[in-house]
Scaffold this motif. Structure first.
Motif, PDB file in Angstrom:
ATOM      1  N   GLY A 127     -10.392  16.521  -4.858  1.00  0.00           N
ATOM      2  CA  GLY A 127      -9.556  15.356  -5.370  1.00  0.00           C
ATOM      3  C   GLY A 127      -8.262  15.324  -4.783  1.00  0.00           C
ATOM      4  N   HIS A 128      -7.864  16.221  -3.967  1.00  0.00           N
ATOM      5  CA  HIS A 128      -6.615  16.058  -3.384  1.00  0.00           C
ATOM      6  C   HIS A 128      -6.868  16.477  -2.157  1.00  0.00           C
ATOM      7  N   ILE A 129      -6.478  15.454  -1.045  1.00  0.00           N
ATOM      8  CA  ILE A 129      -6.583  15.683   0.238  1.00  0.00           C
ATOM      9  C   ILE A 129      -5.382  15.941   0.971  1.00  0.00           C
ATOM     10  N   ILE A 130      -5.308  16.828   1.911  1.00  0.00           N
ATOM     11  CA  ILE A 130      -4.271  17.021   2.827  1.00  0.00           C
ATOM     12  C   ILE A 130      -4.636  16.941   4.184  1.00  0.00           C
ATOM     13  N   VAL A 131      -4.062  16.141   4.862  1.00  0.00           N
ATOM     14  CA  VAL A 131      -4.406  16.091   6.605  1.00  0.00           C
ATOM     15  C   VAL A 131      -3.038  16.602   7.290  1.00  0.00           C
ATOM     16  N   SER A 132      -3.347  17.549   8.166  1.00  0.00           N
ATOM     17  CA  SER A 132      -2.224  18.164   8.949  1.00  0.00           C
ATOM     18  C   SER A 132      -2.557  17.508  10.437  1.00  0.00           C
ATOM     19  N   MET A 168       0.826  -1.070   0.152  1.00  0.00           N
ATOM     20  CA  MET A 168      -0.022  -0.107  -0.079  1.00  0.00           C
ATOM     21  C   MET A 168       0.958   1.224   0.034  1.00  0.00           C
ATOM     22  N   ILE A 169       0.659   2.174  -0.767  1.00  0.00           N
ATOM     23  CA  ILE A 169       1.232   3.344  -1.320  1.00  0.00           C
ATOM     24  C   ILE A 169       0.997   4.505  -0.137  1.00  0.00           C
ATOM     25  N   GLY A 170       1.758   4.802   0.759  1.00  0.00           N
ATOM     26  CA  GLY A 170       1.277   5.948   1.614  1.00  0.00           C
ATOM     27  C   GLY A 170       1.322   7.367   1.354  1.00  0.00           C
ATOM     28  N   PRO A 171       0.786   8.126   1.745  1.00  0.00           N
ATOM     29  CA  PRO A 171       0.812   9.603   1.305  1.00  0.00           C
ATOM     30  C   PRO A 171       2.159  10.282   1.544  1.00  0.00           C
ATOM     31  N   LYS A 172       2.186  11.257   0.860  1.00  0.00           N
ATOM     32  CA  LYS A 172       3.366  12.022   0.905  1.00  0.00           C
ATOM     33  C   LYS A 172       3.436  12.863   1.949  1.00  0.00           C
ATOM     34  N   ILE A 173       4.743  13.039   2.837  1.00  0.00           N
ATOM     35  CA  ILE A 173       4.793  13.779   3.971  1.00  0.00           C
ATOM     36  C   ILE A 173       5.594  14.952   3.783  1.00  0.00           C
ATOM     37  N   GLY A 202      -1.581  13.522   0.806  1.00  0.00           N
ATOM     38  CA  GLY A 202      -0.378  14.398   1.417  1.00  0.00           C
ATOM     39  C   GLY A 202      -0.674  14.302   3.101  1.00  0.00           C
ATOM     40  N   VAL A 203       0.391  14.626   3.894  1.00  0.00           N
ATOM     41  CA  VAL A 203       0.252  14.584   5.222  1.00  0.00           C
ATOM     42  C   VAL A 203       1.203  15.712   5.562  1.00  0.00           C
ATOM     43  N   PHE A 204       0.787  17.091   6.255  1.00  0.00           N
ATOM     44  CA  PHE A 204       1.700  17.820   6.749  1.00  0.00           C
ATOM     45  C   PHE A 204       1.988  17.687   8.138  1.00  0.00           C
ATOM     46  N   LEU A 218      -3.575   4.673   8.809  1.00  0.00           N
ATOM     47  CA  LEU A 218      -4.963   4.730   8.520  1.00  0.00           C
ATOM     48  C   LEU A 218      -5.044   5.807   7.356  1.00  0.00           C
ATOM     49  N   LEU A 219      -4.384   6.740   7.030  1.00  0.00           N
ATOM     50  CA  LEU A 219      -4.523   7.678   6.189  1.00  0.00           C
ATOM     51  C   LEU A 219      -4.238   7.216   4.903  1.00  0.00           C
ATOM     52  N   ALA A 220      -3.244   6.037   4.794  1.00  0.00           N
ATOM     53  CA  ALA A 220      -3.012   5.537   3.596  1.00  0.00           C
ATOM     54  C   ALA A 220      -4.218   4.556   2.932  1.00  0.00           C
ATOM     55  N   GLY A 221      -4.828   3.942   4.152  1.00  0.00           N
ATOM     56  CA  GLY A 221      -6.021   3.338   3.518  1.00  0.00           C
ATOM     57  C   GLY A 221      -7.504   4.107   3.132  1.00  0.00           C
ATOM     58  N   LEU A 222      -7.117   5.176   3.132  1.00  0.00           N
ATOM     59  CA  LEU A 222      -8.098   6.202   2.785  1.00  0.00           C
ATOM     60  C   LEU A 222      -7.762   6.885   1.370  1.00  0.00           C
TER      61      LEU A 222
END
Length: 289
Positions: free
Chosen positions: A52-57, A1-6, A92-94, A84-88
């Motif tokens: 279409g592009h989600i960033i979670v801080s 599973m590819i995770g979000p970019k940090i 990106g994660v800030f 968890l965020l990769a599963g969704l």
């Protein structure tokens, strides 16, 4: 599973936002302090409906904690959060270090009034200034099309909506419904502090709120209902900071002649754990009493 970019810097996050917009994507920001649970994940899913592009801080903001509060003990589990965020499918994660958000010499703060007055501010006068400053910085750093916050922190949501309007920040602020455990307790990262006995006792909060909503909606006098609710919580072992009925939009005391809906809000400590919750209250057909 590819995770979000940090992203650890504002510059890197802005570059990612610019790249997403260049592809014609709307951007959503979901600010959190980590220790993610289903309540947070529901906000991410809601954000996906708008962008279409989600960033979670993920940033535990020191300026909203008083020296006597739980900043050092606040739960942190970045590995679990990222999984968890990769599963969704979050893009990106800030995750900035404190020095990125508050660099040396930082000397600016956002002062808020209106819906910030009373309730949380009575016992935590530092709180909304810290929240308003960090949220303003996050919104201006990413300038998302939408940002979404949970209704569990209802006063916070009202404060954010107010200063975003007042400061003309070009972001749409959305609220996500409170997600609850099977016994009704609002999901919160601080629920992890509760031992088994206190966890069972904590379900008294949504019980008291739900019963109060029913009685007030049926036309009973709010002051009497709230006094009895506070007594039940106190007898159950809580130290109650407030249990109040407020205008759902302004958070001013409910006008007996008003036609707006209301919000019933509570904050109470059980041992060392402080819990907050709220529920919507429709105006009784007989008017507010």
């Amino acid at each position: 599973m590819i995770g979000p970019k940090i992203y650890e810097t504002v510059a890197d996050m802005r570059q990612a936002v610019d790249a997403a917009r260049a592809k014609g994507k709307r951007v959503a920001l979901v600010p959190t302090m980590g220790a993610l649970h289903e309540g947070h994940l529901s906000l991410v899913r809601a954000a996906r409906e708008h962008a279409g592009h989600i960033i979670v801080s993920i940033f535990v903001n020191p300026t909203q904690f008083a020296p006597t509060e739980d900043f050092d003990a606040y739960p942190r589990d970045s590995d679990a959060d990222l999984k968890l965020l990769a599963g969704l499918g979050v893009e990106g994660v800030f995750m900035p270090p404190a020095k990125e958000v508050y660099p040396q010499g930082f000397a600016t703060a956002v002062s808020v009034g209106g819906p910030a007055e009373g309730l949380e501010s009575t016992t935590r006068p530092h709180f909304f200034g810290g929240v308003a400053t960090v949220v303003t910085k996050l919104l201006l750093a990413a300038l998302p099309d939408v940002a979404i916050f949970g209704e569990k922190d209802y006063q916070q949501l009202c404060v954010i909506r107010r200063f975003v309007r007042d400061l003309h920040i070009p972001v749409t602020i959305l609220g996500g419904p409170t997600v609850r455990e099977e016994d009704g307790l609002a999901m919160s990262s601080r629920n992890r502090y509760l031992g088994a006995d206190d966890r069972r006792t904590a379900s008294l909060i949504p019980q008291v709120l739900g019963e109060a909503v029913e009685r007030i909606t049926a036309g009973e006098e709010a002051a009497t209902v709230l006094a009895q609710g506070m007594a039940r919580l106190t007898q159950g072992g809580f130290t109650v900071d407030y249990l109040e009925l407020r205008d759902a939009e302004t958070l001013a005391p409910v006008d007996p002649k008003g036609t707006n809906a209301a919000r019933l809000l509570v904050a109470a400590k059980l041992g060392q754990t402080r819990l907050i919750d709220n529920m919507s209250v429709a105006r009784p057909t007989t008017g507010w009493r």
